[in-house]
Design a protein around this motif. Structure first.
Motif, PDB file in Angstrom:
ATOM      1  N   ASP A 178      31.316  32.250  45.870  1.00 36.01           N
ATOM      2  CA  ASP A 178      31.213  31.159  45.063  1.00 36.01           C
ATOM      3  C   ASP A 178      31.064  31.225  43.419  1.00 36.01           C
ATOM      4  O   ASP A 178      30.222  31.057  42.908  1.00 36.01           O
ATOM      5  N   THR A 179      32.237  31.682  43.014  1.00 25.31           N
ATOM      6  CA  THR A 179      32.109  32.346  41.503  1.00 25.31           C
ATOM      7  C   THR A 179      33.304  32.450  40.925  1.00 25.31           C
ATOM      8  O   THR A 179      34.594  32.415  41.603  1.00 25.31           O
ATOM      9  N   ASP A 180      33.403  32.134  39.512  1.00 22.69           N
ATOM     10  CA  ASP A 180      34.597  32.433  38.742  1.00 22.69           C
ATOM     11  C   ASP A 180      34.758  33.881  38.227  1.00 22.69           C
ATOM     12  O   ASP A 180      35.790  34.169  37.682  1.00 22.69           O
ATOM     13  N   ASP A 181      33.643  34.701  38.344  1.00 25.48           N
ATOM     14  CA  ASP A 181      33.524  36.013  38.074  1.00 25.48           C
ATOM     15  C   ASP A 181      33.971  36.984  39.210  1.00 25.48           C
ATOM     16  O   ASP A 181      32.747  37.475  39.782  1.00 25.48           O
ATOM     17  N   PHE A 182      35.028  37.281  39.251  1.00 27.85           N
ATOM     18  CA  PHE A 182      35.449  38.317  40.415  1.00 27.85           C
ATOM     19  C   PHE A 182      35.280  39.871  39.791  1.00 27.85           C
ATOM     20  O   PHE A 182      35.301  40.843  40.700  1.00 27.85           O
ATOM     21  N   ASP A 183      34.833  40.042  38.696  1.00 34.99           N
ATOM     22  CA  ASP A 183      34.922  41.138  38.224  1.00 34.99           C
ATOM     23  C   ASP A 183      33.551  42.034  38.695  1.00 34.99           C
ATOM     24  O   ASP A 183      33.794  43.101  38.840  1.00 34.99           O
ATOM     25  N   LYS A 184      32.652  41.185  39.115  1.00 37.15           N
ATOM     26  CA  LYS A 184      31.613  41.851  39.515  1.00 37.15           C
ATOM     27  C   LYS A 184      31.711  42.588  40.955  1.00 37.15           C
ATOM     28  O   LYS A 184      31.040  43.513  41.353  1.00 37.15           O
ATOM     29  N   PHE A 185      32.977  42.253  41.702  1.00 42.16           N
ATOM     30  CA  PHE A 185      33.001  42.769  43.004  1.00 42.16           C
ATOM     31  C   PHE A 185      33.881  44.347  42.634  1.00 42.16           C
ATOM     32  O   PHE A 185      33.929  45.062  43.601  1.00 42.16           O
ATOM     33  N   LYS A 186      34.067  44.596  41.547  1.00 45.16           N
ATOM     34  CA  LYS A 186      35.139  45.670  41.210  1.00 45.16           C
ATOM     35  C   LYS A 186      34.332  46.943  41.457  1.00 45.16           C
ATOM     36  O   LYS A 186      34.913  48.037  41.671  1.00 45.16           O
ATOM     37  N   SER A 187      32.927  47.013  41.327  1.00 41.67           N
ATOM     38  CA  SER A 187      32.119  48.205  41.729  1.00 41.67           C
ATOM     39  C   SER A 187      32.172  48.552  43.154  1.00 41.67           C
ATOM     40  O   SER A 187      31.608  49.784  43.366  1.00 41.67           O
ATOM     41  N   ILE A 188      32.447  47.687  44.112  1.00 35.55           N
ATOM     42  CA  ILE A 188      32.519  47.832  45.789  1.00 35.55           C
ATOM     43  C   ILE A 188      33.621  48.970  46.112  1.00 35.55           C
ATOM     44  O   ILE A 188      34.982  48.430  45.861  1.00 35.55           O
ATOM     45  N   ARG A 189      33.255  50.135  46.248  1.00 38.10           N
ATOM     46  CA  ARG A 189      34.246  51.076  46.459  1.00 38.10           C
ATOM     47  C   ARG A 189      35.048  51.126  47.367  1.00 38.10           C
ATOM     48  O   ARG A 189      36.235  51.402  47.641  1.00 38.10           O
ATOM     49  N   TYR A 190      34.809  50.157  48.604  1.00 39.37           N
ATOM     50  CA  TYR A 190      35.503  50.005  49.906  1.00 39.37           C
ATOM     51  C   TYR A 190      36.056  48.545  49.773  1.00 39.37           C
ATOM     52  O   TYR A 190      36.359  48.043  50.782  1.00 39.37           O
ATOM     53  N   LEU A 191      36.097  47.882  48.664  1.00 36.42           N
ATOM     54  CA  LEU A 191      36.487  46.454  48.493  1.00 36.42           C
ATOM     55  C   LEU A 191      37.788  46.315  49.258  1.00 36.42           C
ATOM     56  O   LEU A 191      38.097  44.956  50.030  1.00 36.42           O
ATOM     57  N   PRO A 192      38.771  46.975  49.345  1.00 42.38           N
ATOM     58  CA  PRO A 192      40.150  46.811  49.897  1.00 42.38           C
ATOM     59  C   PRO A 192      39.718  46.522  51.402  1.00 42.38           C
ATOM     60  O   PRO A 192      40.707  45.802  52.012  1.00 42.38           O
ATOM     61  N   ALA A 193      38.953  47.198  51.906  1.00 41.59           N
ATOM     62  CA  ALA A 193      38.495  46.828  53.477  1.00 41.59           C
ATOM     63  C   ALA A 193      38.421  45.436  53.824  1.00 41.59           C
ATOM     64  O   ALA A 193      38.438  44.826  54.728  1.00 41.59           O
ATOM     65  N   LEU A 194      37.558  44.762  52.700  1.00 42.43           N
ATOM     66  CA  LEU A 194      37.459  43.326  52.885  1.00 42.43           C
ATOM     67  C   LEU A 194      38.676  42.397  53.177  1.00 42.43           C
ATOM     68  O   LEU A 194      38.705  41.558  54.049  1.00 42.43           O
ATOM     69  N   MET A 195      39.641  42.902  52.590  1.00 34.80           N
ATOM     70  CA  MET A 195      40.782  41.920  52.671  1.00 34.80           C
ATOM     71  C   MET A 195      41.341  42.477  54.102  1.00 34.80           C
ATOM     72  O   MET A 195      42.370  41.601  54.674  1.00 34.80           O
ATOM     73  N   ILE A 196      41.270  43.625  54.719  1.00 31.69           N
ATOM     74  CA  ILE A 196      41.786  43.821  56.087  1.00 31.69           C
ATOM     75  C   ILE A 196      40.784  43.067  57.150  1.00 31.69           C
ATOM     76  O   ILE A 196      41.172  42.288  58.104  1.00 31.69           O
ATOM     77  N   TRP A 197      39.295  43.167  56.991  1.00 27.02           N
ATOM     78  CA  TRP A 197      38.495  42.566  57.800  1.00 27.02           C
ATOM     79  C   TRP A 197      38.539  40.992  57.520  1.00 27.02           C
ATOM     80  O   TRP A 197      38.029  40.339  58.608  1.00 27.02           O
ATOM     81  N   GLY A 198      38.594  40.462  56.626  1.00 20.98           N
ATOM     82  CA  GLY A 198      38.695  39.138  56.237  1.00 20.98           C
ATOM     83  C   GLY A 198      39.845  38.100  56.595  1.00 20.98           C
ATOM     84  O   GLY A 198      39.802  36.994  56.158  1.00 20.98           O
ATOM     85  N   LYS A 199      40.960  39.012  56.970  1.00 18.21           N
ATOM     86  CA  LYS A 199      42.346  38.239  56.815  1.00 18.21           C
ATOM     87  C   LYS A 199      42.470  37.268  57.836  1.00 18.21           C
ATOM     88  O   LYS A 199      43.353  36.347  57.734  1.00 18.21           O
ATOM     89  N   ASN A 200      41.536  37.151  58.776  1.00 17.08           N
ATOM     90  CA  ASN A 200      41.483  36.134  59.898  1.00 17.08           C
ATOM     91  C   ASN A 200      40.683  35.079  59.919  1.00 17.08           C
ATOM     92  O   ASN A 200      40.251  34.282  60.862  1.00 17.08           O
ATOM     93  N   ILE A 201      39.690  35.114  58.803  1.00 13.83           N
ATOM     94  CA  ILE A 201      38.474  34.070  58.686  1.00 13.83           C
ATOM     95  C   ILE A 201      38.673  33.102  57.460  1.00 13.83           C
ATOM     96  O   ILE A 201      38.163  33.320  56.482  1.00 13.83           O
ATOM     97  N   PRO A 202      39.264  31.922  57.802  1.00  8.84           N
ATOM     98  CA  PRO A 202      39.019  30.761  56.969  1.00  8.84           C
ATOM     99  C   PRO A 202      37.656  30.476  56.468  1.00  8.84           C
ATOM    100  O   PRO A 202      36.709  30.259  57.188  1.00  8.84           O
TER     101      PRO A 202
END
Length: 622
Positions: free
Chosen positions: A329-353
């Motif tokens: 719940d933020t407008d600042d998505f820059d802070k997530f750029k430090s998570i080195r496995y962040l792309p995995a979030l797009m895989i695991w979250g793809k079926n969770i509204p």
């Protein structure tokens, strides 16, 4: 139990289990996808992520943040082999982030600029003399990094890049894990999870070229990772705390997600007691202020944990993500750029509204294990009262002398705090041995690691006993009086005959901490204390804590001769970290020999509708 399955080459592209058909129902199954890519994200699954991006603004912003970071990486210097003390870990972690992000960006956009930079980074790290096997976390993360780049982009990599990556994975990763003694192979902590996951990624990436070695690596991981996964038993508590959960569990999930995708099965690993419950543990570990219930070597910071989305997906329980939803719940998505496995979030979250993530019903959570904890709150909002009690033992990996410690929040402020960890390098650079677990270990001379910096009882200025252990003995989730009690006697062995601590939230309005103890056959000095980032005004058996324009009253009941006091948190050695803006407040008194005594302390927030009345009931009848 040993988990054994093989990987063999079928028509140069398919895996199959090598178990006998009569013993393994999966013996005739094939991989969902032949060839590369085979790790985490199969060919064609990019569209599922694209559909998510198109349907949800939050996920679109996350995707854009990954692409923005990938674009930023294009202008950075290529990684070099730079050691920090005995570690190459910083470089390995940066390599994992760069390769993961850039490979994702290429697979989602097809832009050559990302492919070209991935190859440059891969060739650079594969040209290192080694990946620092003396500190094998460095090898584990670097092997995973190169494996992802190799597997995800296999068809488009140049032959030279493929050769360099394949040889580096083999020599600097897989074979290095077989050379010499490696204690992590049989360990019970995050090293096990990180290193085995890295080796499995390397094995999966190059299996068609080295099938026997790949089988050996994967068999070994299935055999040994349960040693670390058993640490979550029986209820899901991760004994190393919030920050190390984010490390060890994330790599454990990266391992499970990869093997489930390839074999359509995890050989029962997720059925191990407590593991799938740990998502609820972490949900409650996030406090109303947005901090964490901090203990041991865990730091004080918090942030989005992509692995939590795997738990929500695997347990079909979106409410596990209630605390994580706050970060999104933020407008600042820059802070997530430090998570080195962040792309995995797009895989695991793809079926969770995200709309399916609902507020939890329960306000209390208790878990036993190596470091038992009890966590309770008055509500799930940012102003709620929160109490977290830690039991356990100082001898647990990364442990501190913090048995019986607690954190307390109310009105959006943390009133009873934990200082968190100190940089290992700041201590190791001075030649200190910081991981000893014996009573006389040098570790316990460090302020942030011993009991003098924690919210515990201190008896005759002595250390807690490292061979002691405490569990959560009794608790109640009744909203009129939520409480938990722990018998902490063994960590004061030789100092007190017995000791118990109970913490509670009364009527959802204020907190109570009650200590009951009995002295040995000598006069005993007992100190009660909390660390706070507040201004402190001492009074007669009370203290007013002020922080950010808000107040909390500390009311004390107990021995007539108790003296309210403050103690400094400033370092007194050349190695202890500074603790700016903090102070210790509490009281101490002398208790006669062979005496049963108690302390009862109220923590009453300014916003409370109640003035705070002493409960005056023994722990036995709580």
């Amino acid at each position: 139990m040993k988990y054994i399955f093989g990987i063999i080459l079928l028509s140069m592209s398919f895996f199959a289990y090598s178990c006998d058909k009569s013993d393994d129902p999966f013996s005739e199954s094939e991989l969902k996808k032949a060839g590369h890519p085979r790790i985490l994200l199969l060919e064609g699954e990019e569209q599922q992520i694209q559909d998510l991006i198109n349907s949800d603004e939050t996920w679109q912003k996350m995707h854009e943040a990954i692409l923005e970071k990938s674009n930023e990486l294009l202008g950075t210097d290529v990684l070099e082999r730079k050691m920090v003390g005995r570690r190459l870990l910083g470089t390995s972690r940066e390599a994992l982030k760069r390769i993961f992000y850039l490979a994702y960006a290429y697979r989602m956009t097809g832009y050559e600029k990302y492919l070209n930079r991935v190859q440059t980074e891969m060739v650079a790290v594969c040209g290192f003399s080694d990946w620092n096997p003396s500190h094998f976390l460095d090898v584990g993360e670097m092997t995973m990094a190169v494996a992802i780049g190799y597997d995800w982009l296999f068809a488009d990599l140049s032959e030279d890049t493929r050769l360099a990556a394949r040889q580096a994975i083999l020599e600097k990763g897989l074979k290095a894990s077989k050379t010499g003694e490696h204690w992590w192979i049989n360990s019970e902590n995050n090293w096990n999870q990180v290193c085995h996951a890295g080796m499995v990624y390397g094995a999966l990436a190059v299996q068609e070229d080295y099938p026997d070695l790949a089988k050996e690596m994967i068999d070994r991981a299935f055999d040994k990772i349960p040693k670390a996964m058993n640490e979550y038993a029986p209820d899901g508590v991760y004994p190393e705390g919030y920050a190390y959960w984010g490390y060890g569990t994330s790599f454990n999930v990266l391992f499970l997600s990869a093997v489930e995708k390839i074999f359509n099965d995890d050989k029962g690993l997720t059925d191990l007691p407590g593991f799938l419950k740990t998502g609820d543990f972490m949900k409650h570990m996030l406090t109303p202020t947005g901090g964490s219930f901090t203990w041991s070597d865990s730091g004080t910071g918090t942030g989005l944990n992509p692995a939590m989305f795997w738990f929500a997906m695997r347990t079909v329980n979106p409410s596990v993500l209630w605390s994580e939803k706050r970060f999104l719940d933020t407008d600042d998505f820059d802070k997530f750029k430090s998570i080195r496995y962040l792309p995995a979030l797009m895989i695991w979250g793809k079926n969770i509204p995200l709309s399916n993530i609902t507020e939890p019903e329960e306000k209390m959570w208790v878990g036993q294990g190596r470091n038992p904890v009890a966590m309770m709150r008055s509500a799930w909002d940012t102003e709620a009262i929160y109490m977290g009690l830690k039991a356990g033992s100082p001898s647990v990996n990364h442990g501190h002398m913090d048995v019986g410690s607690f954190v307390m929040e109310a009105d959006g402020k943390r009133w009873a705090a934990d200082l968190g960890s100190q940089s290992y390098e700041s201590l190791e650079s001075l030649g200190m041995q910081i991981f000893g677990k014996t009573q006389d270990a040098e570790r316990w001379t460090i302020f942030r690691m011993n009991n003098f910096s924690h919210n515990v009882l201190i008896v005759d200025d002595q250390h807690q006993r490292v061979d002691g252990y405490a569990k959560i003995d009794r608790y109640s989730d009744n909203e009129n009086f939520m409480f938990s009690i722990s018998d902490i006697s063994t960590v004061y062995n030789g100092q007190l005959k017995s000791a118990k601590r109970g913490v509670a939230i009364k009527d959802l309005e204020y907190s109570i901490i009650r200590d009951e103890f009995e002295t040995l056959d000598k006069t005993t000095k007992v100190r009660w204390q909390i660390v706070t980032a507040s201004d402190v005004d001492l009074g007669e058996k009370q203290a007013i804590l002020t922080q950010g324009g808000k107040q909390l009253t500390l009311k004390v009941q107990g021995s007539d001769n108790l003296e309210m006091r403050t103690w400094s948190t400033a370092p007194t050695t050349n190695y202890d970290a500074k603790n700016p803006g903090t102070i210790i407040v509490g009281f101490e008194c002398e208790i006669p020999a062979n005496t049963k005594a108690f302390f009862e302390v109220l923590m009453v927030p300014e916003s409370s509708a109640a003035e705070g009345s002493f409960f005056n009931k023994t722990l036995e009848v709580w």
